[in-house]
Design an enzyme around this catalytic site. Structure first.
Site, PDB file in Angstrom:
ATOM      1  N   ASP A 212      27.740  -3.985  -0.664  1.00  0.00           N
ATOM      2  CA  ASP A 212      26.610  -4.841  -1.041  1.00  0.00           C
ATOM      3  C   ASP A 212      26.592  -6.209  -0.364  1.00  0.00           C
ATOM      4  O   ASP A 212      25.651  -6.536   0.360  1.00  0.00           O
ATOM      5  CB  ASP A 212      26.497  -4.958  -2.579  1.00  0.00           C
ATOM      6  CG  ASP A 212      27.811  -5.275  -3.283  1.00  0.00           C
ATOM      7  OD1 ASP A 212      28.805  -5.550  -2.582  1.00  0.00           O
ATOM      8  OD2 ASP A 212      27.836  -5.259  -4.531  1.00  0.00           O
TER       9      ASP A 212
ATOM     10  N   ASP B 191      40.147  -5.747 -11.208  1.00  0.00           N
ATOM     11  CA  ASP B 191      40.716  -4.435 -10.909  1.00  0.00           C
ATOM     12  C   ASP B 191      40.947  -4.344  -9.394  1.00  0.00           C
ATOM     13  O   ASP B 191      40.520  -5.215  -8.654  1.00  0.00           O
ATOM     14  CB  ASP B 191      39.772  -3.306 -11.372  1.00  0.00           C
ATOM     15  CG  ASP B 191      38.333  -3.550 -10.946  1.00  0.00           C
ATOM     16  OD1 ASP B 191      38.113  -4.175  -9.887  1.00  0.00           O
ATOM     17  OD2 ASP B 191      37.417  -3.114 -11.655  1.00  0.00           O
TER      18      ASP B 191
ATOM     19  N   ASP C 270      40.375  -2.083  -6.023  1.00  0.00           N
ATOM     20  CA  ASP C 270      39.642  -0.954  -5.428  1.00  0.00           C
ATOM     21  C   ASP C 270      40.226  -0.657  -4.054  1.00  0.00           C
ATOM     22  O   ASP C 270      40.552  -1.563  -3.296  1.00  0.00           O
ATOM     23  CB  ASP C 270      38.163  -1.309  -5.285  1.00  0.00           C
ATOM     24  CG  ASP C 270      37.533  -1.604  -6.636  1.00  0.00           C
ATOM     25  OD1 ASP C 270      37.589  -0.743  -7.517  1.00  0.00           O
ATOM     26  OD2 ASP C 270      37.004  -2.718  -6.802  1.00  0.00           O
TER      27      ASP C 270
HETATM   28  P1  ATP Z   1      34.326  -6.927 -10.119  1.00  0.00           P
HETATM   29  O1  ATP Z   1      35.286  -5.763 -10.152  1.00  0.00           O
HETATM   30  O2  ATP Z   1      34.967  -8.250 -10.171  1.00  0.00           O
HETATM   31  O3  ATP Z   1      33.227  -6.762 -11.078  1.00  0.00           O
HETATM   32  P2  ATP Z   1      33.682  -5.838  -7.548  1.00  0.00           P
HETATM   33  O4  ATP Z   1      32.963  -6.416  -6.366  1.00  0.00           O
HETATM   34  O5  ATP Z   1      35.070  -5.366  -7.331  1.00  0.00           O
HETATM   35  O6  ATP Z   1      33.600  -6.918  -8.694  1.00  0.00           O
HETATM   36  P3  ATP Z   1      33.151  -3.147  -8.324  1.00  0.00           P
HETATM   37  O7  ATP Z   1      32.051  -2.613  -9.156  1.00  0.00           O
HETATM   38  O8  ATP Z   1      34.549  -2.990  -8.760  1.00  0.00           O
HETATM   39  O9  ATP Z   1      32.802  -4.684  -8.117  1.00  0.00           O
HETATM   40  O10 ATP Z   1      32.943  -2.524  -6.879  1.00  0.00           O
HETATM   41  C1  ATP Z   1      33.934  -2.562  -5.850  1.00  0.00           C
HETATM   42  C2  ATP Z   1      33.261  -2.725  -4.491  1.00  0.00           C
HETATM   43  O11 ATP Z   1      32.384  -1.609  -4.250  1.00  0.00           O
HETATM   44  C3  ATP Z   1      32.366  -3.945  -4.357  1.00  0.00           C
HETATM   45  O12 ATP Z   1      33.076  -5.110  -4.036  1.00  0.00           O
HETATM   46  C4  ATP Z   1      31.418  -3.514  -3.268  1.00  0.00           C
HETATM   47  O13 ATP Z   1      32.024  -3.617  -1.990  1.00  0.00           O
HETATM   48  C5  ATP Z   1      31.216  -2.039  -3.571  1.00  0.00           C
HETATM   49  N1  ATP Z   1      30.056  -1.818  -4.446  1.00  0.00           N
HETATM   50  C6  ATP Z   1      30.055  -1.720  -5.788  1.00  0.00           C
HETATM   51  N2  ATP Z   1      28.831  -1.490  -6.274  1.00  0.00           N
HETATM   52  C7  ATP Z   1      28.015  -1.441  -5.195  1.00  0.00           C
HETATM   53  C8  ATP Z   1      26.607  -1.217  -5.021  1.00  0.00           C
HETATM   54  N3  ATP Z   1      25.821  -1.021  -6.059  1.00  0.00           N
HETATM   55  N4  ATP Z   1      26.125  -1.224  -3.759  1.00  0.00           N
HETATM   56  C9  ATP Z   1      26.935  -1.417  -2.697  1.00  0.00           C
HETATM   57  N5  ATP Z   1      28.250  -1.640  -2.799  1.00  0.00           N
HETATM   58  C10 ATP Z   1      28.800  -1.642  -4.030  1.00  0.00           C
HETATM   59 MG    MG Z   2      36.262  -4.295  -8.707  1.00  0.00          MG
END
Ligand code: ATP
Ligand code: MG
Length: 456
Positions: free
Chosen positions: A149, A70, A72
């Site tokens: 994170d 996705d 963001d």
């Molecule tokens: P994917 O979408 O592939 O699962 P992602 O890293 O994009 O991985 P998301 O849950 O979409 O994960 O979150 C987007 C972004 O928000 C992350 O890359 C991170 O920078 C931040 N993020 C998400 N969850 C957390 C958390 N629990 N603590 C700190 N930052 C977070």
């Molecule tokens: Mg994501």
């Protein structure tokens, strides 16, 4: 990709220093790699005068040559300002107030820059053990970096100027295959223990390793996962096992002693003195199948793995109940199975908030095992039309790979499904008489045959 990273490494750059800006010739990100909907969101915010970036997993995955799950977006626009710019927008979340911009097949998540608030700030509430309960203190891009994170999740792509902004040496970690938490590992996990699950997920998904402190702090903090709402844990668990890397993820969860917070009964079964090897192999086969299905883009039934994880806990509990016949003396084996299945699922739900439909599907898969094995002649057609027949049959095949006596039964069902009507009837006729019309009890509950009373 490699050349821009090499160029970057020559320049060096440490965390906390000024950000490294990586211009277009040194990276291969471009607008053409971003979805049209997301570009629309980025451009609308930029044209309205806001700072706006693509961030998180999409930048990370594109840099690694992977397809992002996705997109963001991060911006200095406040949620209400975002809301006013898009007709198709909804504000969600209490802990994190976010904007979702809806399109036909896509949702773009737009988050306002946040900062780690000062102690006792009323917009940022910490609970016991440092757990962050609410996090709505808005800030600048630089602030926003430190609340993310991992370093490879804190890369910001400015689509207008085609520049990547890196505050934490995330590019270097990405190139070296390192998952490194931003800031002090222990306190970052305390703030949000779900980061432990995310760390494990990314190592498995990206084939990377955890940086030493990022790994070590897990042992000190994983107990805090017990405080996380079962609905959030279920969400994360779903991502852990459905992203195509379930086998590696499962190994990493066990390695870090974290499975106990998701499936404590499974963890117990995997330590059972006699059944642990069978349980382990059964789960492994299911995870391999799941990964293969994801690789082939086949749909997954979310209840299937749940029924796999909880199958040996069910067997162990049934065995204990049979040893301790007090509660079950008057139950038929089927009723006992139903009763114990309900009990197991109620216990499991204290950790993962399974929906009613998942719970019911799991129970159906288990109860159908009983009937698929029994193969009563007049029930064959009826069974094969049950909505959960396919899942129960797959489950039986999985069991049969480890339980030799089930192999001919699973094969019988395979042939039956492939046969035409005439052949089906022939197959039904081959069923042994003893399993056809007679009312049977579950084998473990069968009463011993009565001894003939000797005549005087
Ligand atoms: P994917 O979408 O592939 O699962 P992602 O890293 O994009 O991985 P998301 O849950 O979409 O994960 O979150 C987007 C972004 O928000 C992350 O890359 C991170 O920078 C931040 N993020 C998400 N969850 C957390 C958390 N629990 N603590 C700190 N930052 C977070
Ligand atoms: Mg994501």
């Amino acid at each position: 990709m490699l050349s821009f990273i090499k160029n970057f490494l020559k320049k060096g750059g440490a965390p906390n220093s000024a950000p490294t800006l990586i211009p277009a010739p040194e990276h291969h990100l471009s607008r053409s790699l971003i979805s049209r909907n997301c570009l629309g969101v980025l451009d609308t915010l930029a044209n309205a005068g806001f700072e706006v970036y693509l961030v998180g997993g999409s930048v990370r995955d594109l840099l690694l040559g992977r397809e992002p799950k996705d997109f963001d977006v991060a911006t200095n626009a406040k949620p209400e300002e975002i809301y006013r710019l898009f007709r198709n927008c909804r504000l969600i979340g209490k802990r994190f107030r976010l904007a979702h911009v809806y399109f036909k097949h896509e949702i773009i998540e737009v988050a306002t820059f946040r900062k780690q608030g000062k102690k006792n700030h009323h917009h940022q509430v910490k609970g016991q053990n440092g757990l962050l309960k609410r996090d709505n203190v808005y800030g600048t891009l630089k602030d926003d970096v430190w609340r993310r994170d991992f370093t490879l999740n804190a890369l910001y792509y400015d689509a207008k100027n085609n520049i990547i902004i890196d505050h934490t040496n995330g590019i270097k970690d990405l190139q070296q295959g390192i998952i490194r938490i931003i800031g002090d590992a222990e306190s970052r996990y305390r703030e949000d223990p779900v980061r432990i699950l995310r760390a494990i997920r990314f190592t498995a998904k990206l084939g990377m390793s955890l940086e030493e402190n990022t790994a070590k702090a897990i042992a000190k903090t994983h107990m805090l996962l017990a405080a996380i709402a079962p609905a959030r844990l279920l969400d994360e668990t779903h991502k852990l096992f459905n992203s195509g890397n379930a086998v590696n993820t499962f190994a990493a969860l066990r390695h870090h002693d974290v499975l106990q917070h998701l499936y404590p009964l499974t963890e117990e079964a995997l330590r059972h003195p006699t059944l642990h090897i069978l349980a382990d192999k059964f789960i492994l086969r299911a995870l391999q199948n799941t990964d293969a299905r994801v690789a082939q883009d086949k749909p997954l039934n979310p209840a299937f793995l749940v029924s796999v994880f909880l199958w040996y806990p069910l067997q162990i509990t049934l065995e204990q109940e049979n040893l301790n016949k007090k509660d079950t003396a008057n139950h038929s084996a089927f009723t006992q199975l139903e009763h114990t299945a309900g009990k197991i699922l109620r216990q499991a739900k204290q950790h993962l908030a399974f929906t009613q439909i998942i719970t019911q599907t799991v129970i159906d898969i288990w109860l159908l095992q009983f009937q698929l094995i029994g193969r009563r002649q007049q029930q064959i057609h009826h069974l094969s039309q049950q909505p959960r027949f396919r899942a129960a049959y797959d489950f039986l095949c999985l069991r049969a790979e480890g339980e030799a006596p089930l192999k001919p039964i699973a094969d019988w069902w395979t042939h039956w499904q492939q046969a035409d009507d005439e052949k089906r009837q022939e197959l039904i006729n081959t069923l042994p008489k003893s399993t056809r019309n007679k009312k049977r009890r579950y084998p473990s509950k069968r009463k011993p045959a009565k001894k003939p009373v000797p005549k005087e």
